[in-house]
Write a protein that holds these residues in place. Structure first.
Motif, PDB file in Angstrom:
ATOM      1  N   ALA A 337       0.768  -1.291   0.239  1.00 42.14           N
ATOM      2  CA  ALA A 337       0.048  -0.054  -0.032  1.00 42.14           C
ATOM      3  C   ALA A 337       0.793   1.172  -0.065  1.00 42.14           C
ATOM      4  CB  ALA A 337      -0.787  -0.126   1.321  1.00 42.14           C
ATOM      5  N   LEU A 338       1.977   1.155  -0.814  1.00 38.17           N
ATOM      6  CA  LEU A 338       2.788   2.544  -0.740  1.00 38.17           C
ATOM      7  C   LEU A 338       2.051   3.766  -1.336  1.00 38.17           C
ATOM      8  CD1 LEU A 338       5.366   3.822  -0.409  1.00 38.17           C
ATOM      9  CD2 LEU A 338       6.122   3.033  -2.557  1.00 38.17           C
ATOM     10  N   ASP A 339       1.070   3.528  -2.411  1.00 31.69           N
ATOM     11  CA  ASP A 339       0.340   4.761  -2.926  1.00 31.69           C
ATOM     12  C   ASP A 339      -0.599   5.201  -1.789  1.00 31.69           C
ATOM     13  OD1 ASP A 339       1.755   4.686  -5.346  1.00 31.69           O
ATOM     14  OD2 ASP A 339       0.376   3.207  -6.149  1.00 31.69           O
ATOM     15  N   ARG A 340      -1.156   4.391  -1.259  1.00 27.20           N
ATOM     16  CA  ARG A 340      -2.213   4.587  -0.086  1.00 27.20           C
ATOM     17  C   ARG A 340      -1.529   5.293   1.123  1.00 27.20           C
ATOM     18  NH1 ARG A 340      -6.736   1.293  -0.308  1.00 27.20           N
ATOM     19  NH2 ARG A 340      -7.609   2.612   1.280  1.00 27.20           N
ATOM     20  N   VAL A 341      -0.287   5.114   1.233  1.00 27.48           N
ATOM     21  CA  VAL A 341       0.473   5.872   2.437  1.00 27.48           C
ATOM     22  C   VAL A 341       0.792   7.246   2.091  1.00 27.48           C
ATOM     23  CG1 VAL A 341       2.824   6.077   3.695  1.00 27.48           C
ATOM     24  CG2 VAL A 341       1.607   3.682   3.355  1.00 27.48           C
ATOM     25  N   VAL A 342       0.969   7.316   0.823  1.00 31.00           N
ATOM     26  CA  VAL A 342       1.302   8.963   0.515  1.00 31.00           C
ATOM     27  C   VAL A 342      -0.028   9.382   0.370  1.00 31.00           C
ATOM     28  CG1 VAL A 342       1.993  10.212  -1.729  1.00 31.00           C
ATOM     29  CG2 VAL A 342       3.268   8.396  -1.116  1.00 31.00           C
ATOM     30  N   GLU A 343      -1.138   8.918  -0.023  1.00 29.82           N
ATOM     31  CA  GLU A 343      -2.424   9.602  -0.265  1.00 29.82           C
ATOM     32  C   GLU A 343      -3.144   9.720   1.310  1.00 29.82           C
ATOM     33  OE1 GLU A 343      -5.057   6.813  -1.881  1.00 29.82           O
ATOM     34  OE2 GLU A 343      -4.231   6.721  -3.904  1.00 29.82           O
ATOM     35  N   GLN A 344      -2.633   9.019   2.440  1.00 33.19           N
ATOM     36  CA  GLN A 344      -3.079   9.179   3.781  1.00 33.19           C
ATOM     37  C   GLN A 344      -2.178  10.599   4.271  1.00 33.19           C
ATOM     38  OE1 GLN A 344      -5.186   7.971   5.844  1.00 33.19           O
ATOM     39  NE2 GLN A 344      -6.071   6.385   4.407  1.00 33.19           N
ATOM     40  N   GLY A 345      -1.120  10.991   3.565  1.00 29.27           N
ATOM     41  CA  GLY A 345      -0.344  11.924   3.955  1.00 29.27           C
ATOM     42  C   GLY A 345       0.668  11.550   4.983  1.00 29.27           C
ATOM     43  N   TRP A 346       1.079  10.222   4.915  1.00 27.01           N
ATOM     44  CA  TRP A 346       2.106   9.824   5.770  1.00 27.01           C
ATOM     45  C   TRP A 346       3.593   9.589   5.342  1.00 27.01           C
ATOM     46  CZ3 TRP A 346      -1.256   4.981   6.866  1.00 27.01           C
ATOM     47  CH2 TRP A 346      -2.318   5.095   7.567  1.00 27.01           C
ATOM     48  N   ALA A 347       4.522   9.842   6.015  1.00 23.85           N
ATOM     49  CA  ALA A 347       5.789   9.795   5.544  1.00 23.85           C
ATOM     50  C   ALA A 347       6.200   8.240   5.625  1.00 23.85           C
ATOM     51  CB  ALA A 347       6.892  10.877   6.403  1.00 23.85           C
ATOM     52  N   LEU A 348       7.443   7.885   4.907  1.00 21.94           N
ATOM     53  CA  LEU A 348       7.900   6.506   5.150  1.00 21.94           C
ATOM     54  C   LEU A 348       9.298   6.702   5.111  1.00 21.94           C
ATOM     55  CD1 LEU A 348       7.036   3.609   4.448  1.00 21.94           C
ATOM     56  CD2 LEU A 348       8.080   3.864   2.451  1.00 21.94           C
ATOM     57  N   VAL A 349       9.687   6.029   6.281  1.00 22.86           N
ATOM     58  CA  VAL A 349      11.268   5.727   6.492  1.00 22.86           C
ATOM     59  C   VAL A 349      11.442   4.258   6.385  1.00 22.86           C
ATOM     60  CG1 VAL A 349      13.183   6.102   8.305  1.00 22.86           C
ATOM     61  CG2 VAL A 349      11.121   7.914   8.288  1.00 22.86           C
ATOM     62  N   ALA A 350      12.236   3.766   5.342  1.00 28.68           N
ATOM     63  CA  ALA A 350      12.541   2.294   5.091  1.00 28.68           C
ATOM     64  C   ALA A 350      14.035   2.154   5.234  1.00 28.68           C
ATOM     65  CB  ALA A 350      12.082   2.104   3.681  1.00 28.68           C
ATOM     66  N   THR A 351      14.471   1.355   6.265  1.00 28.35           N
ATOM     67  CA  THR A 351      15.978   1.142   6.473  1.00 28.35           C
ATOM     68  C   THR A 351      16.131   0.020   5.733  1.00 28.35           C
ATOM     69  OG1 THR A 351      17.431   0.391   8.071  1.00 28.35           O
ATOM     70  CG2 THR A 351      15.196  -0.340   8.298  1.00 28.35           C
ATOM     71  N   ASP A 352      17.409   0.263   5.292  1.00 25.27           N
ATOM     72  CA  ASP A 352      18.028  -1.230   4.425  1.00 25.27           C
ATOM     73  C   ASP A 352      18.595  -2.209   5.596  1.00 25.27           C
ATOM     74  OD1 ASP A 352      17.928  -0.222   1.671  1.00 25.27           O
ATOM     75  OD2 ASP A 352      19.811   0.728   2.083  1.00 25.27           O
ATOM     76  N   TYR A 353      18.476  -1.862   6.992  1.00 24.51           N
ATOM     77  CA  TYR A 353      19.515  -2.819   7.925  1.00 24.51           C
ATOM     78  C   TYR A 353      20.886  -2.556   7.884  1.00 24.51           C
ATOM     79  CZ  TYR A 353      14.803  -5.241   7.978  1.00 24.51           C
ATOM     80  OH  TYR A 353      13.508  -5.514   8.079  1.00 24.51           O
ATOM     81  N   THR A 354      21.643  -2.802   8.791  1.00 26.22           N
ATOM     82  CA  THR A 354      23.176  -2.728   8.604  1.00 26.22           C
ATOM     83  C   THR A 354      23.547  -4.004   7.906  1.00 26.22           C
ATOM     84  OG1 THR A 354      23.253  -4.305  10.870  1.00 26.22           O
ATOM     85  CG2 THR A 354      23.475  -1.687  10.872  1.00 26.22           C
ATOM     86  N   GLY A 355      24.536  -3.715   7.227  1.00 26.61           N
ATOM     87  CA  GLY A 355      25.358  -4.963   6.299  1.00 26.61           C
ATOM     88  C   GLY A 355      24.653  -5.190   5.022  1.00 26.61           C
ATOM     89  N   LEU A 356      23.592  -4.580   4.669  1.00 26.60           N
ATOM     90  CA  LEU A 356      22.949  -4.432   3.231  1.00 26.60           C
ATOM     91  C   LEU A 356      23.132  -2.903   2.978  1.00 26.60           C
ATOM     92  CD1 LEU A 356      19.440  -6.003   3.826  1.00 26.60           C
ATOM     93  CD2 LEU A 356      21.732  -7.046   2.708  1.00 26.60           C
ATOM     94  N   GLY A 357      24.263  -2.842   1.951  1.00 27.13           N
ATOM     95  CA  GLY A 357      24.479  -1.598   1.562  1.00 27.13           C
ATOM     96  C   GLY A 357      25.740  -0.940   2.145  1.00 27.13           C
ATOM     97  N   THR A 358      25.883  -1.428   3.414  1.00 25.97           N
ATOM     98  CA  THR A 358      26.872  -0.830   4.261  1.00 25.97           C
ATOM     99  C   THR A 358      27.860  -1.785   4.614  1.00 25.97           C
ATOM    100  OG1 THR A 358      25.508  -1.022   6.129  1.00 25.97           O
ATOM    101  CG2 THR A 358      25.677   1.184   4.750  1.00 25.97           C
ATOM    102  N   PRO A 359      29.138  -1.482   5.464  1.00 27.91           N
ATOM    103  CA  PRO A 359      29.863  -2.495   5.720  1.00 27.91           C
ATOM    104  C   PRO A 359      29.476  -3.245   6.940  1.00 27.91           C
ATOM    105  CG  PRO A 359      31.149  -0.467   5.529  1.00 27.91           C
ATOM    106  CD  PRO A 359      29.505  -0.156   5.373  1.00 27.91           C
ATOM    107  N   GLY A 360      29.869  -4.470   7.088  1.00 22.35           N
ATOM    108  CA  GLY A 360      29.672  -5.378   8.214  1.00 22.35           C
ATOM    109  C   GLY A 360      28.629  -6.603   7.734  1.00 22.35           C
TER     110      GLY A 360
END
Length: 606
Positions: A337-360
Motif C-alpha cells: 500500500a505505498l500509494d495509499r501511504v502517500v494518499e494518507q499524508g504519511w511519511a515513510l522511513v525505510a531502513t536497509d538494515y546494517t550490512g545491506l549496502g553498508t559494511p559489516g
C-alpha cells in the motif's frame, strides 16, 4: 574365459571374464542406484567421493599385486608401476578423508581439468599434424577438435565461476553414468560373450562421421556461449554497492545521526519526494555501525507528517542486496500500500538494515541488529532538512521485517525512549525463528532461506560455523546461495540448486533446534514486553511462515501476559497477504489511523 598372456597372473583372467549372472546383477544394482541418485545430488556427491576413493585404492592395490606377482625381470617399468600404484592409493585415501569435510576443491578440479583439456586440444588442433597418421585426419576433424576445445574452455571457466552448479552437474552426470554403465553391463550379461571385432580397416569409415562430429562440437560451443552470455548478463545486472554508503572517516559515536542524504526517485510514487540517507546505528554486537535507507514524504500534506517506519522482508544476506540498490526498492521487500501511504499524508522511513549496502554482516533474523537499524532510521530521518516529520510513528514489517518490527517494539523503550511509537504491525512475521529454521528443509525453496540464516548466524556468533552446521556436500551450495539477492538474475542459479535438493537430504548437519545454533535462534524470538499495541497478521495459506507456528507463538505471548491483536486471512499465502486486493490492506490502514488518532487497540488473546 580368455587365455593368459605371458606374465599375466591368474587373477587378471578372472577379472576379465566375470560370470554373466554377476554382470547382470551388478548392472541392475548400478541402474537402481543411479536412478535413485539422479534426484539426490548431495547424496550423489557423497557416493561419487566414496566411489573415487575406493576405486583408486582398488586400482593401486591391484597394480601392486600384479607387480609383485610377475616372475619376469622387472626393471624401471615396474618401479614406475609401483610408484603409480602408491600414488593411486595415497590419492584414494586423500579423497576419502578430504570429501568428508569439503567439496569445494571438486568443483575447482572439474573446472581446471576442463580448461587444461581445452587448452591442450586447442593447441593440438592449431599446431597441425606432426605424424603421418595425424596428417591423414581431415580438415573437418581438425576444425571440429578446435571448436570442441573452445567449448571446453568456456565450460571450464563457467565451472570455476559457478561452483555450486558445477557440483550439481557433476552429481547428475555421475548418476546418469551409473545408469548407462548398468544398462551396458546388463546387456553384456544377457548377450553372452562379446564377439571379436573385425580388424581395423576392414569396414569403411562413414564419410558423414567428421561432419557429425563438427556439428556436435558447434552445438556444444553454442550452448556454452549461451550459458556464458547469461552468466555475464546476470553478473552485470546485479546491484553494485556505490560510494554513497561508504563510512565517513569522522563518523560520530551517537547512533541515529544523519551522515548524508541525496535525492531518490526510483519507484517513488507520484505526489511524493524521496531521499536516500546514510546514518549511524548500533550493530547486533553493540559496536558502532552505519545503515542506509529511504525517506519519502507526501507533497500535499499540511504540517508535520506522521511516520510509517518500514522494515522490509527478505531481499538477501549479501551486502549488495540493500533495497536502495535494487531496481525496485519497495517491491523487493514486499512493501504494501505505498500509494495509499502517500494518499494518507504519511511519511515513510525505510531502513536497509546494517550490512545491506553498508559494511559489516547483515543481522538476518537477529533481533537487536534489525531493531537498532529501524529505530536509528527514524531518528536520522527527523534530522533531514525539509522532511518535516511528526514524532508519531507506527512500525510496519513483513516476513523478516515482521521479526524486525516486533523486536523494534520490544527494544524501543530502552534503546530510543524519546521516540513516539504508537503501534507495530507485523505481517507474516518470522517471529518464531526456531520453528522457521526447523521447517525450512520441508518448505519449497526453504534451503535458500536456510543459507541466509546459517550464514548470518555464523557471521555474528563465533561458536557457530558453517562447517559445523552444514553437511560437507552442501557447503559450497549454501555459501554460493547466501551471496545472491532474491531479485538479481543470478538467483536462478540458487533456485536451480533449491529445486535439485527438493528430494534430497537436509543441508543441516545437526537439527537447527539443537546446539549453539538452536540456542541463538531461541534468543532471537521476540517475547516482549511490548509497551505499545501490536497487530500480527497471518495468511492461512502461508507455507513459509506456517500458520500453526504463528498461532503457537501468539498463544505463548498471551500466556505470558502480552496483549497482541491477531488476525488471519483465509486463502492468503506469504506474499499474497500483502497484495493490493488482500483484506489485510484495509485493516492495516484503518488500524494505523486509529493508532495515530490515539485510540485504544483491541487485543484478542481470549
Amino acid at each position: 574365459m580368455t587365455s593368459p598372456t605371458p606374465g599375466q597372473p591368474s587373477w587378471a583372467i578372472r577379472l576379465q571374464s566375470p560370470p554373466r549372472w554377476l554382470l547382470t546383477l551388478v548392472g541392475l544394482l548400478a541402474v537402481v542406484v543411479g536412478v535413485a541418485l539422479v534426484t539426490r545430488p548431495l547424496t550423489s556427491l557423497q557416493a561419487l567421493g566414496l566411489y573415487l576413493g575406493v576405486a583408486l585404492l582398488a586400482l593401486g592395490g591391484l597394480t601392486l599385486i600384479r607387480t609383485d606377482g610377475e616372475s619376469e625381470t622387472t626393471g624401471e617399468a615396474d618401479a614406475w608401476e609401483t610408484l603409480r600404484a602408491v600414488g593411486a592409493i595415497g590419492l584414494g585415501l586423500l579423497i576419502l578423508l578430504w570429501l568428508r569435510h569439503d567439496f569445494d576443491l571438486l568443483a575447482l578440479a572439474v573446472g581446471a581439468a576442463l580448461v587444461i583439456s581445452g587448452a591442450r586440444r586447442l593447441w593440438s588442433a592449431a599446431r597441425g599434424p606432426r605424424t603421418e597418421a595425424a596428417a591423414r585426419r581431415s580438415t573437418v576433424e581438425r576444425v571440429a577438435s578446435g571448436v570442441l576445445a573452445l567449448a571446453e574452455l568456456v565450460i571450464g571457466l563457467l565451472a570455476l565461476r559457478w561452483p555450486d552448479l558445477t557440483l550439481l552437474a557433476v552429481a547428475v552426470i555421475f548418476a546418469v553414468r551409473l545408469v548407462v554403465l548398468g544398462v551396458l553391463l546388463i546387456r553384456r550379461g544377457l548377450a553372452g560373450p562379446r564377439q571379436t571385432r573385425a580388424p581395423a580397416g576392414t569396414a569403411p569409415t562413414s564419410s558423414a562421421r567428421p561432419w557429425l562430429r563438427l556439428t556436435g562440437s558447434v552445438l556444444t560451443l553454442l550452448l556454452a556461449a549461451g550459458a556464458a552470455f547469461l552468466g555475464y548478463e546476470a553478473r552485470t545486472l546485479s546491484p553494485v554497492v556505490d560510494d554513497f554508503s561508504a563510512t565517513p572517516a569522522d563518523m560520530p559515536d551517537t547512533p541515529g545521526t544523519l551522515l548524508r542524504h541525496e535525492p531518490f526517485s526510483r519507484d517513488v510514487p507520484t505526489g511524493a519526494t524521496g531521499w536516500r540517507i546514510l546514518y549511524t546505528t548500533t550493530a547486533a554486537d553493540g559496536s558502532p555501525a552505519t545503515a542506509s535507507g529511504i525517506v519519502l514524504t507526501p507533497d500535499n500534506a499540511d504540517g508535520p507528517r506522521p511516520v510509517i517506519a518500514w522494515a522490509h522482508g527478505t531481499t538477501g544476506w549479501a551486502t549488495h542486496c540493500a533495497p536502495t540498490l535494487l531496481t525496485h526498492p519497495f517491491e523487493a521487500g514486499a512493501m504494501p500500500a505505498l500509494d495509499r501511504v502517500v494518499e494518507q499524508g504519511w511519511a515513510l522511513v525505510a531502513t536497509d538494515y546494517t550490512g545491506l549496502g553498508t559494511p559489516g554482516a547483515h543481522p538476518y533474523l537477529i533481533g537487536t541488529g534489525e531493531a537498532h537499524s529501524v529505530l536509528d532510521g527514524i531518528r536520522a530521518a527527523q534530522q533531514l532538512p525539509d522532511a518535516d516529520l511528526a514524532p508519531q510513528t507506527v512500525v510496519w514489517g513483513h516476513s523478516q521485517g515482521g521479526h524486525a518490527a516486533l523486536w523494534t517494539s520490544q527494544l524501543a523503550a530502552d534503546y530510543a525512549p524519546e521516540l513516539d511509537l504508537r503501534g507495530t504491525v507485523a505481517m507474516a512475521p518470522a517471529a518464531d525463528v526456531t520453528a522457521l529454521a526447523a521447517s525450512l528443509p520441508t518448505v519449497s525453496g526453504g534451503e535458500l532461506f536456510a543459507s541466509y540464516v546459517i550464514t548470518a548466524y555464523a557471521a555474528h556468533y563465533p561458536e557457530i560455523t558453517l562447517d559445523q552446521q552444514v553437511i560437507p556436500p552442501a557447503r559450497t551450495l549454501v555459501r554460493e546461495m547466501s551471496g545472491r539477492c532474491l531479485s538479481e538474475p543470478s538467483i536462478l542459479a540458487s533456485l536451480l540448486s533449491v529445486l535439485s535438493l527438493a528430494r534430497d537430504q537436509s543441508v543441516y548437519a545437526t537439527p537447527p533446534t539443537e546446539g549453539p545454533l538452536g540456542q541463538r535462534l531461541h534468543e532471537n524470538i521476540p517475547t516482549g514486553p511490548f509497551p505499545m499495541p501490536v497487530l500480527i497478521a497471518q495468511g492461512e495459506a502461508d507455507t513459509l511462515i506456517q500458520p500453526a507456528h504463528q498461532q503457537a507463538y501468539v498463544d505463548r505471548l498471551c500466556s505470558a501476559g502480552q496483549s497482541p491483536e491477531y488476525r488471519t486471512y483465509p486463502g492468503r499465502d506469504h506474499l499474497s497477504v500483502v497484495e493490493p486486493d488482500s483484506d489485510l490492506i484495509e485493516d492495516l490502514l484503518a488500524w494505523t489511523v486509529d493508532r495515530f488518532d490515539g485510540l485504544a487497540a483491541t487485543p484478542n488473546c481470549s
